[in-house]
Write an enzyme that holds these catalytic residues in place. Structure first.
Site, PDB file in Angstrom:
ATOM      1  N   ASN A 214       0.820  -1.215   0.000  1.00 26.88           N
ATOM      2  CA  ASN A 214       0.000   0.000   0.000  1.00 26.88           C
ATOM      3  C   ASN A 214       0.853   1.263   0.000  1.00 26.88           C
ATOM      4  OD1 ASN A 214      -2.366  -1.318  -0.226  1.00 26.88           O
ATOM      5  ND2 ASN A 214      -3.097  -0.933   1.837  1.00 26.88           N
ATOM      6  N   CYS A 266      -7.855   2.419   3.314  1.00 28.50           N
ATOM      7  CA  CYS A 266      -6.576   1.707   3.441  1.00 28.50           C
ATOM      8  C   CYS A 266      -5.345   2.589   3.302  1.00 28.50           C
ATOM      9  CB  CYS A 266      -6.528   0.575   2.428  1.00 28.50           C
ATOM     10  SG  CYS A 266      -7.719  -0.714   2.825  1.00 28.50           S
TER      11      CYS A 266
HETATM   12  N1  LIG Z   1     -11.588  -2.322   2.645  1.00 30.81           N
HETATM   13  C1  LIG Z   1     -10.574  -2.731   1.909  1.00 30.81           C
HETATM   14  O1  LIG Z   1     -10.514  -2.501   0.708  1.00 30.81           O
HETATM   15  C2  LIG Z   1      -9.456  -3.529   2.529  1.00 30.81           C
HETATM   16  C3  LIG Z   1      -8.557  -4.200   1.691  1.00 30.81           C
HETATM   17  C4  LIG Z   1      -7.538  -4.951   2.274  1.00 30.81           C
HETATM   18  C5  LIG Z   1      -7.403  -4.978   3.655  1.00 30.81           C
HETATM   19  N2  LIG Z   1      -8.272  -4.286   4.444  1.00 30.81           N
HETATM   20  C6  LIG Z   1      -8.113  -4.386   5.905  1.00 30.81           C
HETATM   21  O2  LIG Z   1      -9.064  -5.309   6.385  1.00 30.81           O
HETATM   22  C7  LIG Z   1      -9.549  -4.901   7.675  1.00 30.81           C
HETATM   23  C8  LIG Z   1     -11.048  -4.734   7.639  1.00 30.81           C
HETATM   24  O3  LIG Z   1     -11.376  -3.687   6.744  1.00 30.81           O
HETATM   25  P1  LIG Z   1     -12.860  -3.427   6.247  1.00 30.81           P
HETATM   26  O4  LIG Z   1     -12.784  -2.365   5.242  1.00 30.81           O
HETATM   27  O5  LIG Z   1     -13.503  -4.720   5.915  1.00 30.81           O
HETATM   28  O6  LIG Z   1     -13.503  -2.847   7.603  1.00 30.81           O
HETATM   29  P2  LIG Z   1     -15.040  -2.622   7.943  1.00 30.81           P
HETATM   30  O7  LIG Z   1     -15.071  -1.509   8.913  1.00 30.81           O
HETATM   31  O8  LIG Z   1     -15.841  -2.567   6.702  1.00 30.81           O
HETATM   32  O9  LIG Z   1     -15.453  -3.971   8.700  1.00 30.81           O
HETATM   33  C9  LIG Z   1     -14.978  -4.366   9.947  1.00 30.81           C
HETATM   34  C10 LIG Z   1     -16.098  -5.084  10.693  1.00 30.81           C
HETATM   35  O10 LIG Z   1     -15.599  -5.691  11.889  1.00 30.81           O
HETATM   36  C11 LIG Z   1     -16.621  -5.657  12.855  1.00 30.81           C
HETATM   37  N3  LIG Z   1     -16.049  -5.925  14.165  1.00 30.81           N
HETATM   38  C12 LIG Z   1     -15.300  -5.118  14.959  1.00 30.81           C
HETATM   39  N4  LIG Z   1     -14.933  -5.760  16.074  1.00 30.81           N
HETATM   40  C13 LIG Z   1     -15.441  -7.002  16.005  1.00 30.81           C
HETATM   41  C14 LIG Z   1     -15.371  -8.157  16.858  1.00 30.81           C
HETATM   42  N5  LIG Z   1     -14.683  -8.151  18.002  1.00 30.81           N
HETATM   43  N6  LIG Z   1     -16.036  -9.264  16.473  1.00 30.81           N
HETATM   44  C15 LIG Z   1     -16.713  -9.285  15.307  1.00 30.81           C
HETATM   45  N7  LIG Z   1     -16.794  -8.256  14.463  1.00 30.81           N
HETATM   46  C16 LIG Z   1     -16.160  -7.122  14.804  1.00 30.81           C
HETATM   47  C17 LIG Z   1     -17.219  -4.283  12.663  1.00 30.81           C
HETATM   48  O11 LIG Z   1     -18.511  -4.199  13.243  1.00 30.81           O
HETATM   49  C18 LIG Z   1     -17.226  -4.166  11.143  1.00 30.81           C
HETATM   50  O12 LIG Z   1     -18.449  -4.625  10.597  1.00 30.81           O
HETATM   51  C19 LIG Z   1      -8.789  -3.628   8.004  1.00 30.81           C
HETATM   52  O13 LIG Z   1      -7.646  -3.956   8.749  1.00 30.81           O
HETATM   53  C20 LIG Z   1      -8.390  -3.107   6.646  1.00 30.81           C
HETATM   54  O14 LIG Z   1      -7.239  -2.318   6.702  1.00 30.81           O
HETATM   55  C21 LIG Z   1      -9.304  -3.584   3.911  1.00 30.81           C
END
Ligand SMILES: NC(=O)c1ccc[n+]([C@@H]2O[C@H](COP(=O)([O-])OP(=O)(O)OC[C@H]3O[C@@H](n4cnc5c(N)ncnc54)[C@H](O)[C@@H]3O)[C@@H](O)[C@H]2O)c1
Length: 440
Positions: A214, A266
Site C-alpha cells: 500500500n 486503506c
Molecule cells: N476495505 C478494503 O478494501 C481492505 C482491503 C484490504 C485490507 N483491508 C483491511 O481489512 C480490515 C477490515 O477492513 P474493512 O474495510 O472490511 O472494515 P469494515 O469496517 O468494513 O469492517 C470491519 C467489521 O468488523 C466488525 N467488528 C469489529 N470488532 C469485532 C469483533 N470483536 N467481532 C466481530 N466483528 C467485529 C465491525 O462491526 C465491522 O463490521 C482492516 O484492517 C483493513 O485495513 C481492507
C-alpha cells in the site's frame, strides 16, 4: 472446510462469501447487530459489484450464514479469520483493540484446535499480540489447548473485490509451522488452479508485505500528483509525461494517474501506521512522510483552483459535484477527497449539488440533511444553474457526457476536473473553461 470470519465488513463479507462459493461452510460473525440483521434478511450492507448475487447463492445453498453469536462462531470454524477494522489511533498507529478483542473471544470459547488467521491489515508483531491475548484467556480458564496463529493479508480492491478474491495475483501466507501452512494451502487450493499463487513466508514478513504494497502504491500516486502540479506551472502536460514514463517497463502504466488525492479506508491509514512503526523502530521512512504530506495537500487542489477562480467568498455560489465515493465502483467515503472539497466549499458559504452512482446513502449517513448539500439522482440534475462543475471520482458514467447539454445546464461553462477525464483541446473547442490536474 468449516471457516469462521470475524468481522463482516468489506473484507470479511467478500472473503467469507468467496470461500463459501468454492464449497466451504462459512459462518460470518459481526458485533454490529444491524449489519447482521440486514444480511440475515437477504440484504447486503455495502455496494460491491457481483457480491449480492454471490451472497444470495451461497446463503440459499446453506454454505454461508451470518451471526452475532460469538460462542457459536468460535465453535464453528477450524480456521478463524480475523477481518475486523484496524482504524488509526490518535497517534496514527493502527488501533488493535478490535483484533485483540476477537482473539480474546476465541480464547474464551474454544474447545479444540483453532488456526487463527489475521486478515486485517495489522502492524508487524500483531500475531504475537493475538497469540498472547488468546493464551491469556485459555490460562484464565485453566485449559490446555493447542492453537496456531497465521498472517494472511488481504489485497482485494474495493470495486473489484470479488474478482480479486476469486482470481488473486498472489496469496501471501505467513506462518511459523508446517501444519498451519498446509491448512492454508488446502483452503486456497481452489483459487490457484492454473498456477501457484501462494507465497509462503514468515509471519513478520507477511505482516510487513501488506504495508509495503500500500505504501508503494500511495508513493506512486503522490509522486505523480506532485509532478502534475509542477507540470502545470512549467507549461507541460502531465498526460504526455505519464505516457512517456509509463512506457518504460521498469515504471509501467499502473497507478500513474494524477488526481485530487487518494482516499479510502486503506492507503491513508496504512501509510500513517507504517510511518508510526518506522519511527518507533528507529528506522524513519522519509519517503513515506513526504507521501502523506503530499496527499494531504493534493486533496485541497480542487478547492484551491475554485478559490483562485472565484475568490474566497463563495456566498450565493452553487457547485455541481460529480462523484463522492473515494473511487469508482464503491460506496466507501472514508477519507474521500470529495469530503475535503465539500467541507471547504460549505465553509466559504457555497452550496453543493452532488451526484454519485453509489454513495448517496453513505453521504447522507455522514452529513445528515446538511443545509448546503443537495443529493440528486443523475449527473445532469446536479448541473442545473450551477456556477461550475467539479469532478472528483472517475465513475465511467462521467467519461462521455453530452457536452452540449452540460454547457446549457451550467451557469458558466466551467469544469474543474480532479481526474483528468477529458481532452483539454476538445474542451476548449467545445467552449469550456476546463481546469484539470497538471494540464494546460
Ligand atoms: N476495505 C478494503 O478494501 C481492505 C482491503 C484490504 C485490507 N483491508 C483491511 O481489512 C480490515 C477490515 O477492513 P474493512 O474495510 O472490511 O472494515 P469494515 O469496517 O468494513 O469492517 C470491519 C467489521 O468488523 C466488525 N467488528 C469489529 N470488532 C469485532 C469483533 N470483536 N467481532 C466481530 N466483528 C467485529 C465491525 O462491526 C465491522 O463490521 C482492516 O484492517 C483493513 O485495513 C481492507
Amino acid at each position: 472446510m468449516k471457516v469462521t470470519v470475524i468481522g463482516t465488513g468489506y473484507v470479511g463479507l467478500v472473503s467469507g462469501t468467496c470461500l463459501a462459493e468454492v464449497g466451504n461452510d462459512v459462518l460470518c460473525l459481526d458485533v454490529d447487530a444491524k449489519k447482521i440483521a440486514i444480511l440475515q434478511g437477504g440484504g447486503i450492507p455495502i455496494y460491491e459489484p457481483g457480491l449480492e448475487d454471490m451472497v444470495k447463492r451461497n446463503v440459499a445453498a446453506g454454505r454461508l450464514r451470518f451471526t452475532t453469536d460469538i460462542e457459536a462462531a468460535v465453535h464453528h470454524g477450524a480456521i478463524q479469520f480475523i477481518a475486523v477494522g484496524t482504524p488509526p489511533d490518535e497517534d496514527g498507529s493502527a488501533d488493535l483493540q478490535y483484533v485483540v478483542a476477537a482473539a480474546r473471544n476465541i480464547g474464551k470459547h474454544m474447545t479444540e484446535y483453532k488456526l487463527v488467521v489475521d486478515k486485517s491489515t495489522v502492524p508487524v508483531g500483531t500475531a504475537d499480540k493475538v497469540r498472547a491475548a488468546l493464551q491469556e484467556e485459555l490460562d484464565r480458564r485453566a485449559v490446555k489447548l493447542e492453537f496456531g496463529v497465521a498472517s494472511n493479508p488481504e489485497f482485494l480492491k474495493e470495486g473489484a473485490a470479488v474478482e480479486d478474491f476469486m482470481r488473486p495475483d498472489r496469496i501471501v501466507i505467513g506462518t511459523d509451522n508446517e501444519h498451519a501452512t498446509q491448512m492454508m494451502r488446502n483452503l486456497y487450493a481452489p483459487f490457484q488452479r492454473n498456477r501457484e499463487r501462494l507465497i509462503s513466508m514468515d509471519i513478520r514478513s507477511a505482516e510487513l508485505t501488506k504495508y509495503a504494497a500500500n505504501a508503494m502504491l500511495a508513493t506512486r500516486i503522490s509522486f505523480m500528483n506532485e509532478l502534475a502540479n509542477l507540470a502545470e506551472k512549467l507549461g507541460a502536460d502531465i498526460e504526455n509525461v505519464r505516457h512517456g514514463i509509463g512506457s518504460d517497463p521498469r515504471i509501467g502504466y499502473h497507478f500513474l494517474y494524477p488526481g485530487c488525492g487518494y482516499g479510502g479506508s486503506c492507503f491513508p491509514k496504512d501509510v500513517q501506521a507504517l510511518r508510526r512503526t518506522a519511527g518507533e523502530y528507529g528506522a524513519p521512512m522519509h519517503v513515506i512522510d513526504a507521501v502523506e504530506i503530499a496527499n494531504d495537500a493534493q486533496k485541497h487542489v480542487l478547492l484551491d483552483k475554485i478559490l483562485a477562480r472565484f475568490g474566497n467568498d463563495l456566498q450565493g455560489k452553487t457547485f455541481a459535484l460529480w462523484g463522492l465515493a473515494f473511487k469508482p465502483n464503491t460506496d466507501d467515503m472514508r477519507e474521500a477527497p470529495s469530503r475535503v472539497l465539500m467541507e471547504g466549499l460549505w465553509e466559504r458559504g457555497a452550496k453543493v449539488v452532488a451526484h454519485d452512482p453509489a454513495a448517496t446513502h453513505e453521504t447522507q449517513r455522514i452529513y445528515g440533511d446538511h443545509p448546503q448539500l443537495q443529493l440528486v439522482d443523475t449527473p445532469m440534475a446536479a448541473l442545473q444553474g450551477a456556477d461550475a462543475l467539479a469532478i472528483v471520482t472517475e465513475w465511467k458514467v462521467f467519461r462521455s457526457p453530452d457536452f452540449g447539454a452540460v454547457k446549457a445546464a451550467l451557469k458558466n461553462p466551467l469544469i474543474f476536473d480532479g481526474r483528468n477525464l477529458y481532452d483539454p483541446a476538445s474542451m476548449r473547442e467545445a467552449g469550456f473553461e476546463y481546469l484539470a490536474i497538471g494540464r494546460q
